[in-house]
Scaffold this motif. Structure first.
Motif, PDB file in Angstrom:
ATOM      1  N   LYS A   1       1.241  -1.310   0.222  1.00 41.34           N
ATOM      2  CA  LYS A   1      -0.198  -0.076   0.043  1.00 41.34           C
ATOM      3  C   LYS A   1       0.612   1.058  -0.022  1.00 41.34           C
ATOM      4  N   PHE A   2       1.760   1.109   0.673  1.00 37.77           N
ATOM      5  CA  PHE A   2       2.466   2.230   0.751  1.00 37.77           C
ATOM      6  C   PHE A   2       3.033   2.747  -0.599  1.00 37.77           C
ATOM      7  N   TRP A   3       3.595   1.138  -1.865  1.00 40.06           N
ATOM      8  CA  TRP A   3       3.892   2.183  -2.313  1.00 40.06           C
ATOM      9  C   TRP A   3       2.888   2.592  -3.465  1.00 40.06           C
ATOM     10  N   LEU A   4       1.896   2.421  -3.294  1.00 35.66           N
ATOM     11  CA  LEU A   4       0.916   2.558  -4.091  1.00 35.66           C
ATOM     12  C   LEU A   4       0.303   4.314  -4.132  1.00 35.66           C
ATOM     13  N   ARG A   5       0.827   4.309  -3.122  1.00 28.89           N
ATOM     14  CA  ARG A   5       0.961   6.093  -2.539  1.00 28.89           C
ATOM     15  C   ARG A   5       2.045   6.961  -2.569  1.00 28.89           C
ATOM     16  N   ALA A   6       2.508   5.857  -2.419  1.00 27.78           N
ATOM     17  CA  ALA A   6       4.354   6.930  -3.326  1.00 27.78           C
ATOM     18  C   ALA A   6       4.404   7.509  -4.442  1.00 27.78           C
ATOM     19  N   LEU A   7       3.722   5.808  -5.132  1.00 30.63           N
ATOM     20  CA  LEU A   7       3.338   6.852  -6.854  1.00 30.63           C
ATOM     21  C   LEU A   7       2.598   7.685  -7.348  1.00 30.63           C
ATOM     22  N   ARG A   8       1.931   7.706  -6.236  1.00 34.12           N
ATOM     23  CA  ARG A   8       0.752   9.322  -6.582  1.00 34.12           C
ATOM     24  C   ARG A   8       1.681  10.750  -6.899  1.00 34.12           C
ATOM     25  N   LEU A   9       3.072  10.249  -5.435  1.00 40.50           N
ATOM     26  CA  LEU A   9       3.223  11.502  -5.533  1.00 40.50           C
ATOM     27  C   LEU A   9       3.884  11.974  -7.000  1.00 40.50           C
ATOM     28  N   GLN A  10       4.379  10.786  -8.169  1.00 38.06           N
ATOM     29  CA  GLN A  10       4.660  10.973  -9.500  1.00 38.06           C
ATOM     30  C   GLN A  10       4.220  12.051 -10.082  1.00 38.06           C
ATOM     31  N   HIS A  11       3.211  12.973 -10.648  1.00 37.83           N
ATOM     32  CA  HIS A  11       2.287  13.862 -10.850  1.00 37.83           C
ATOM     33  C   HIS A  11       2.687  14.972 -10.007  1.00 37.83           C
ATOM     34  N   TRP A  12       2.624  15.173  -8.935  1.00 37.74           N
ATOM     35  CA  TRP A  12       3.096  15.933  -8.027  1.00 37.74           C
ATOM     36  C   TRP A  12       4.225  16.675  -8.311  1.00 37.74           C
ATOM     37  N   LEU A  13       5.221  15.418  -8.950  1.00 46.40           N
ATOM     38  CA  LEU A  13       6.761  16.394  -8.809  1.00 46.40           C
ATOM     39  C   LEU A  13       6.791  16.828 -10.182  1.00 46.40           C
ATOM     40  N   LEU A  14       6.727  16.532 -11.022  1.00 47.82           N
ATOM     41  CA  LEU A  14       6.685  16.540 -12.327  1.00 47.82           C
ATOM     42  C   LEU A  14       5.517  18.197 -12.502  1.00 47.82           C
ATOM     43  N   GLY A  15       4.269  18.079 -12.341  1.00 47.87           N
ATOM     44  CA  GLY A  15       3.947  19.588 -12.093  1.00 47.87           C
ATOM     45  C   GLY A  15       4.680  20.556 -11.404  1.00 47.87           C
ATOM     46  N   GLY A  16       5.166  19.957 -10.259  1.00 47.94           N
ATOM     47  CA  GLY A  16       6.066  21.593  -9.240  1.00 47.94           C
ATOM     48  C   GLY A  16       6.830  21.381  -9.990  1.00 47.94           C
ATOM     49  N   GLY A  17       8.101  20.427 -10.620  1.00 51.14           N
ATOM     50  CA  GLY A  17       9.207  20.401 -11.497  1.00 51.14           C
ATOM     51  C   GLY A  17       9.138  21.435 -12.621  1.00 51.14           C
ATOM     52  N   LEU A  18       8.211  20.967 -13.305  1.00 56.76           N
ATOM     53  CA  LEU A  18       7.784  21.733 -14.615  1.00 56.76           C
ATOM     54  C   LEU A  18       7.335  23.764 -13.992  1.00 56.76           C
ATOM     55  N   LEU A  19       6.737  23.439 -12.975  1.00 53.20           N
ATOM     56  CA  LEU A  19       6.575  25.651 -12.792  1.00 53.20           C
ATOM     57  C   LEU A  19       7.901  25.724 -12.251  1.00 53.20           C
ATOM     58  N   ALA A  20       8.298  24.902 -11.670  1.00 51.82           N
ATOM     59  CA  ALA A  20      10.185  25.943 -11.033  1.00 51.82           C
ATOM     60  C   ALA A  20      10.754  25.503 -12.220  1.00 51.82           C
ATOM     61  N   ALA A  21      10.686  24.664 -13.034  1.00 54.72           N
ATOM     62  CA  ALA A  21      11.650  24.988 -14.250  1.00 54.72           C
ATOM     63  C   ALA A  21      10.623  26.721 -15.276  1.00 54.72           C
ATOM     64  N   LEU A  22       9.861  26.445 -15.289  1.00 58.80           N
ATOM     65  CA  LEU A  22       9.304  27.651 -16.147  1.00 58.80           C
ATOM     66  C   LEU A  22       9.506  28.984 -15.538  1.00 58.80           C
ATOM     67  N   LEU A  23       9.783  29.151 -13.592  1.00 55.12           N
ATOM     68  CA  LEU A  23      10.475  30.295 -13.174  1.00 55.12           C
ATOM     69  C   LEU A  23      11.451  30.524 -12.927  1.00 55.12           C
ATOM     70  N   GLY A  24      12.596  29.290 -14.150  1.00 54.29           N
ATOM     71  CA  GLY A  24      13.649  29.654 -13.790  1.00 54.29           C
ATOM     72  C   GLY A  24      14.468  28.909 -13.060  1.00 54.29           C
ATOM     73  N   TRP A  25      13.952  27.726 -12.298  1.00 57.95           N
ATOM     74  CA  TRP A  25      15.154  27.063 -11.305  1.00 57.95           C
ATOM     75  C   TRP A  25      15.687  26.090 -12.117  1.00 57.95           C
ATOM     76  N   ALA A  26      17.026  26.371 -12.727  1.00 51.03           N
ATOM     77  CA  ALA A  26      18.206  25.480 -13.531  1.00 51.03           C
ATOM     78  C   ALA A  26      17.798  23.903 -13.624  1.00 51.03           C
ATOM     79  N   GLY A  27      17.911  23.702 -12.181  1.00 51.69           N
ATOM     80  CA  GLY A  27      18.307  22.385 -11.696  1.00 51.69           C
ATOM     81  C   GLY A  27      16.801  21.677 -11.434  1.00 51.69           C
ATOM     82  N   ALA A  28      16.027  21.717 -12.091  1.00 53.21           N
ATOM     83  CA  ALA A  28      14.635  21.301 -11.822  1.00 53.21           C
ATOM     84  C   ALA A  28      14.351  19.796 -12.139  1.00 53.21           C
ATOM     85  N   GLY A  29      15.124  19.834 -13.902  1.00 51.34           N
ATOM     86  CA  GLY A  29      14.525  18.499 -14.742  1.00 51.34           C
ATOM     87  C   GLY A  29      15.354  17.274 -14.043  1.00 51.34           C
ATOM     88  N   GLY A  30      16.707  17.966 -13.171  1.00 52.83           N
ATOM     89  CA  GLY A  30      17.640  17.134 -12.598  1.00 52.83           C
ATOM     90  C   GLY A  30      17.274  16.961 -11.375  1.00 52.83           C
TER      91      GLY A  30
END
Lengths: 428, 76
Positions: A216-245
């Motif tokens: 169950k903990f793993w299935l819950r961890a998978l939900r982070l996937q899209h929050w990570l991608l969404g947060g990263g995209l936003l950070a990259a658009l705001l100029g954080w060059a290290g967001a992708g890495g």
């Protein structure tokens, strides 16, 4: 309890047409690489961009959509509404769009980019919307339904970023092209493809290998996937060059978890048979682990060849190989299920694992795995790319033959079963 | 007469195959009780097509997961 008739969903023959078209699309991508092996010298080579998009959009995508037409009703108890000829048009738009886009990359013709944009954004936007709408019908979402919903959202973001990239190519919009290409690829591979694979695996692996459910903990961890991608995209658009890495490393950690848990589940399988399905899924787990490890130098090493190796291991590797392994369970299962539904005479049916010959599966999967290893090495040793592409082409043609043969048997036996009189019931 | 068919832990397609074989022997007035470790959506479609009546209920399985108990009978 919910009763869904699979009759409300697209018919199995339509799913099979999507799957065969997808395998053919992957064969075309291999042929393209055989024709232009220099494509693997850099990810920005026009032939590399063409091959990647033919493989992903003309290959993986139709197989995934065709499988979802049946997986959603059978595994989730939900129905994807039939669109009749619209479903045929969707496949044609998808394949036509993939061909236009690839030709556009090879010839740099703006008109082809525009045509590809209309066909692909229209077809995939509609397909994603239908999937999301069907999944949202379940009030209390099961884990797998939630995973599929998140994948559909990832597909939407991938398409949105693709539309922006087309705007840059066609209209010269002043936007950061390289950053947006990276995030388009991250959402496509890390969101849509990996989300779908991990979500479907959470049902298919325990069910078919008779092994423990993913924790169950793993299935819950998978939900982070899209929050990570969404947060990263936003950070990259705001100029954080290290967001992708940073996001890539966190996604690689999730992938490492998926690989380890999958290998563990396959190894403790209670099924007892060490057949192509067993070895295939074991290799899916191993490929996920290798891909997660290669993500580190691909993100941080100065040598761009690691990025090419990562792309190979992600697309024809984890994506293509997982699809191949799943097809050898999904297609026989659907054939058997639809025979069974038509079998009112209760005639004896072939066993599930006899529907596609085991030896053929083993030979195909072995060749395909060999081609993936050689393709990844080809990022560093370009002289290996032609051999690898030839092997991948041979593997895909063999798979096409095996599946087409099984699907022909399906049609023939189905006609016989429908003609038989129903078996009479036991008297009181 | 009621018969219990326990198909928990069997790989696809054995649960469906065994259930259909048991249904072949079901006489009017009899009931078949199927115990299974996942919700058998394809079975429901077949039962509806072949004119069976059924009720499904969930209950906790010994390992903490959910199991399904399906009571099937012939329609009058």
């Amino acid at each position: 309890m919910q009763m869904i008739s699979t009759d409300a969903s697209p018919p199995p023959l339509l799913s099979f047409a999507y799957m065969l078209a997808g395998v053919a699309g992957m064969a075309v991508a291999a042929a393209l690489l055989l024709w232009q092996p220099e494509a693997l010298l850099t990810r920005w080579h026009p032939a590399a961009l063409a091959t990647v998009h033919v493989f992903a959009l003309g290959g993986l995508m139709p197989v995934m959509l065709g499988a979802l037409f049946q997986f959603v009703p059978v595994a989730c108890g939900l129905s994807l509404p039939r669109w009749g000829w619209g479903d045929v048009a969707l496949l044609l738009f998808l394949e036509g769009g993939a061909a236009s886009l690839a030709t556009g990359f090879l010839t740099a013709a703006p008109g082809l980019y525009g045509a590809a944009g209309v066909l692909l954004l229209g077809a995939l936007g509609a397909a994603g919307w239908r999937l999301l709408r069907a999944l949202r019908a379940q009030a209390r979402q099961a884990d797998v339904v939630g995973a599929l919903s998140r994948s559909a959202v990832a597909l939407g973001v991938t398409l949105l970023l693709a539309a922006v990239l087309l705007g840059i190519l066609l209209f010269g919009w002043d936007l950061p092209l390289l950053t947006l290409v990276d995030w388009h690829a991250l959402w496509a591979i890390g969101g849509w493809v990996a989300g779908l694979i991990t979500g479907v695996a959470s049902v298919v692996v325990p069910m078919f290998h008779v092994s423990p459910a993913y924790p169950k903990f793993w299935l819950r961890a998978l939900r982070l996937q899209h929050w990570l991608l969404g947060g990263g995209l936003l950070a990259a658009l705001l100029g954080w060059a290290g967001a992708g890495g940073a996001v890539s490393m966190l996604l690689a950690a999730l992938l490492l978890g998926f690989g380890g848990l999958t290998v563990q589940r396959v190894v403790v399988s209670k099924r007892g048979e060490k057949d192509a399905f067993y070895w295939g899924w074991l290799m899916v787990g191993v490929l996920a682990i290798i891909l997660a490890l290669v993500a580190v130098p691909a993100c941080w090493a100065a040598d761009p060849r690691w990025g090419v190796a990562f792309g190979v291991l992600a697309l024809p590797g984890l994506g293509g190989f997982t699809v191949s392994v799943m097809l050898y369970r999904i297609v026989p299962f659907l054939i058997w299920l639809h025979w069974q539904r038509a079998n009112k005479a209760r005639a004896r049916l072939p066993l599930l694992h006899h529907i596609v010959p085991e030896l053929g599966q083993r030979i195909h999967l072995g060749i395909e795995l060999g081609s993936i290893v050689l393709l990844a090495l080809g990022a560093f040793m370009p002289q290996m790319v032609s051999v690898a592409a030839a092997l991948l082409l041979a593997a895909k043609l063999l798979q096409f033959g095996l599946l087409a043969h099984a699907m022909r048997d399906f049609r023939q036996r189905l006609a016989v079963l429908r003609a038989l009189p129903p078996r009479s019931r036991v008297a009181a | 007469m009621s018969r219990l068919l326990d198909v928990r832990g069997l790989p696809p397609c054995e649960p469906l195959e065994r259930t259909l074989a048991a249904l072949d022997e079901l006489a009017p007035g009899d009931e078949l009780e199927v115990l299974i470790h996942r919700e058998p959506h394809p079975l429901y479609a077949i039962l509806a097509e072949r004119g069976y009546l059924w009720r499904a209920a969930t209950e906790p399985a010994p390992d903490g997961s959910t199991q399904y108990r399906i009571l099937i009978s012939l329609a009058e």
